[in-house]
Design a protein around this motif. Sequence first.
Motif, PDB file in Angstrom:
ATOM      1  N   ILE A   6      99.544 -57.377  16.369  1.00 40.35           N
ATOM      2  CA  ILE A   6      98.511 -58.127  16.108  1.00 40.35           C
ATOM      3  C   ILE A   6      98.688 -59.539  15.899  1.00 40.35           C
ATOM      4  CG2 ILE A   6      96.605 -58.298  14.494  1.00 40.35           C
ATOM      5  CD1 ILE A   6      97.041 -55.184  13.863  1.00 40.35           C
ATOM      6  N   ASP A   8      96.398 -62.055  15.158  1.00 39.63           N
ATOM      7  CA  ASP A   8      95.624 -62.588  14.429  1.00 39.63           C
ATOM      8  C   ASP A   8      94.380 -61.319  14.235  1.00 39.63           C
ATOM      9  OD1 ASP A   8      94.242 -63.954  12.629  1.00 39.63           O
ATOM     10  OD2 ASP A   8      94.437 -65.925  13.555  1.00 39.63           O
ATOM     11  N   LYS A   9      93.838 -61.160  13.014  1.00 34.87           N
ATOM     12  CA  LYS A   9      92.877 -60.671  12.777  1.00 34.87           C
ATOM     13  C   LYS A   9      91.461 -61.169  12.812  1.00 34.87           C
ATOM     14  CE  LYS A   9      95.219 -56.842  10.001  1.00 34.87           C
ATOM     15  NZ  LYS A   9      95.346 -56.097   8.803  1.00 34.87           N
ATOM     16  N   CYS A  62      93.296 -59.702  17.917  1.00 39.07           N
ATOM     17  CA  CYS A  62      94.005 -58.210  17.327  1.00 39.07           C
ATOM     18  C   CYS A  62      94.476 -57.270  18.336  1.00 39.07           C
ATOM     19  CB  CYS A  62      92.961 -57.596  16.269  1.00 39.07           C
ATOM     20  SG  CYS A  62      91.426 -56.689  17.361  1.00 39.07           S
ATOM     21  N   CYS A  71      86.194 -60.307  21.902  1.00 45.16           N
ATOM     22  CA  CYS A  71      86.223 -59.704  20.857  1.00 45.16           C
ATOM     23  C   CYS A  71      84.996 -58.772  20.581  1.00 45.16           C
ATOM     24  CB  CYS A  71      86.243 -60.789  19.607  1.00 45.16           C
ATOM     25  SG  CYS A  71      85.882 -60.180  18.014  1.00 45.16           S
ATOM     26  N   HIS A  75      88.688 -55.955  14.897  1.00 45.88           N
ATOM     27  CA  HIS A  75      89.660 -56.510  13.770  1.00 45.88           C
ATOM     28  C   HIS A  75      89.168 -56.325  12.404  1.00 45.88           C
ATOM     29  CE1 HIS A  75      86.595 -59.999  14.729  1.00 45.88           C
ATOM     30  NE2 HIS A  75      86.757 -60.049  13.193  1.00 45.88           N
ATOM     31  N   ARG A  76      87.976 -56.039  12.416  1.00 40.10           N
ATOM     32  CA  ARG A  76      87.447 -55.724  10.860  1.00 40.10           C
ATOM     33  C   ARG A  76      87.714 -54.302  10.392  1.00 40.10           C
ATOM     34  NH1 ARG A  76      81.819 -56.691  12.950  1.00 40.10           N
ATOM     35  NH2 ARG A  76      81.985 -58.667  13.894  1.00 40.10           N
ATOM     36  N   LEU A  78      90.942 -53.017  10.955  1.00 42.01           N
ATOM     37  CA  LEU A  78      92.295 -52.959  11.111  1.00 42.01           C
ATOM     38  C   LEU A  78      92.920 -53.199   9.681  1.00 42.01           C
ATOM     39  CD1 LEU A  78      93.314 -54.749  14.239  1.00 42.01           C
ATOM     40  CD2 LEU A  78      92.845 -52.382  13.930  1.00 42.01           C
TER      41      LEU A  78
END
Length: 78
Positions: A6, A8-9, A62, A71, A75-76, A78
């Motif tokens: 990952i 970046d989130k 992510c 996107c 990512h929300r 993870l």
Amino acid sequence: MQKPVIADKAPKALTLEPGTYYWCACGKSKTQPFCDGSHRGTEFAPQSFTIDVKKEVWLCQCKHSKAKPFCDGSHRTL
């Protein structure tokens, strides 16, 4: 099966010119969200995508999006 790193989130918002781009799928690239060849020796490969007209895009960092390379909000979770 290897899991991607990952990077970046949060997605990376970019304004891209027309052209072909290579999105990093492994998460190891130092030039996120684009590929720099760091995937060598793994089961990952960069994903190419083409932009036809200059536009803003939100690229996944992510590496879990179902709409790769873009996107989708994964990512929300993870």
